[in-house]
Design a protein around this motif. Sequence first.
Motif, PDB file in Angstrom:
ATOM      1  N   SER A  31       0.878  -1.166  -0.048  1.00 24.02           N
ATOM      2  CA  SER A  31      -0.053   0.131   0.092  1.00 24.02           C
ATOM      3  C   SER A  31       0.747   1.071  -0.012  1.00 24.02           C
ATOM      4  O   SER A  31       2.014   1.441   0.399  1.00 24.02           O
ATOM      5  N   LYS A  40       0.421   5.566   0.933  1.00 25.91           N
ATOM      6  CA  LYS A  40      -0.733   6.277   1.470  1.00 25.91           C
ATOM      7  C   LYS A  40       0.104   7.781   1.378  1.00 25.91           C
ATOM      8  O   LYS A  40       1.395   8.021   1.506  1.00 25.91           O
ATOM      9  N   TRP A  41      -0.795   8.864   0.830  1.00 28.92           N
ATOM     10  CA  TRP A  41      -0.190   9.961   0.828  1.00 28.92           C
ATOM     11  C   TRP A  41      -0.609  10.849   2.091  1.00 28.92           C
ATOM     12  O   TRP A  41      -1.343  10.878   2.749  1.00 28.92           O
ATOM     13  N   LEU A 101      -5.063  11.103  -4.881  1.00 28.20           N
ATOM     14  CA  LEU A 101      -5.564  10.752  -3.477  1.00 28.20           C
ATOM     15  C   LEU A 101      -5.638  11.993  -2.753  1.00 28.20           C
ATOM     16  O   LEU A 101      -5.283  13.107  -2.990  1.00 28.20           O
ATOM     17  N   GLY A 134      -4.004  11.420   3.627  1.00 31.14           N
ATOM     18  CA  GLY A 134      -4.484  10.265   4.409  1.00 31.14           C
ATOM     19  C   GLY A 134      -4.761   9.106   3.825  1.00 31.14           C
ATOM     20  O   GLY A 134      -5.210   8.113   4.260  1.00 31.14           O
ATOM     21  N   GLU A 135      -5.399   9.251   2.433  1.00 31.97           N
ATOM     22  CA  GLU A 135      -5.746   8.288   1.545  1.00 31.97           C
ATOM     23  C   GLU A 135      -4.671   7.412   0.896  1.00 31.97           C
ATOM     24  O   GLU A 135      -3.740   7.737   0.916  1.00 31.97           O
ATOM     25  N   LYS A 136      -5.110   5.966   0.840  1.00 32.32           N
ATOM     26  CA  LYS A 136      -4.108   5.157   0.309  1.00 32.32           C
ATOM     27  C   LYS A 136      -4.589   4.197  -0.539  1.00 32.32           C
ATOM     28  O   LYS A 136      -5.925   4.012  -0.798  1.00 32.32           O
TER      29      LYS A 136
END
Length: 223
Positions: free
Chosen positions: A3, A5-6, A215, A218-220
């Motif tokens: 994964s 995540k930004w 993104l 906080g999104e991944k």
Amino acid sequence: MGSIKWLGQSGFEIKAGGKITLVDPFLTDNPKAPISPKDIKEADLICVTHDHMDHLGDSINLAKRTGATFVSIFELGNYAENQGVENTVRMNMGATLDVKGVKVSMVQAFHSSQRGSPCGFVLDFGEERIYHAGDTSLFGDMKLIGEYYEPEIACIPIGGYYTTGPREAAIATSLIKPEIVVPMHYGTFPEIQQDPNEFAKLVESSVESVEVNILEPGEKFTF
């Protein structure tokens, strides 16, 4: 399975190959950061593209707290060591090193810095390769990076002002030819406000078979 995540700006948390890799973890004083440094409990590698505050960020303190290996250009690694970081890899352009089971390649970026040269990284986790371009302008050897390292995922700045804007980033995508491109380094400060959907439209109209993954901080997504 891994994964990415930004963390806002150019920061990412990558979980792959059984390791946790942070790239440019700028959290303190980042108005778009989805977490604070104390929320990061562990890390194996921290890769820093250059020493500007929005990239060096919290990396030194995180490396000292977690015991992560600090990976950077030689001069910046010396600085980190002088600041008390125990584990450093001080590499330079063109090198590919195995760092805790992750193959880290340092590639060129066109930007500025005070300690050594800015850089990008290609991170090879075995099943997936991720190219983080760092802060950079558009340059022709992005085609060579794409052909030689064959990254499936590319993280490219679109903010303009200090780096490539949407149009240049779309051309960079056409040179690299990843399977997935992730826009970064935008929206954090007034100078780099951009609409990532503009970048997506430019890519979709000019580059075949590339997915643009926009993104939120906080999104991944998994790969």
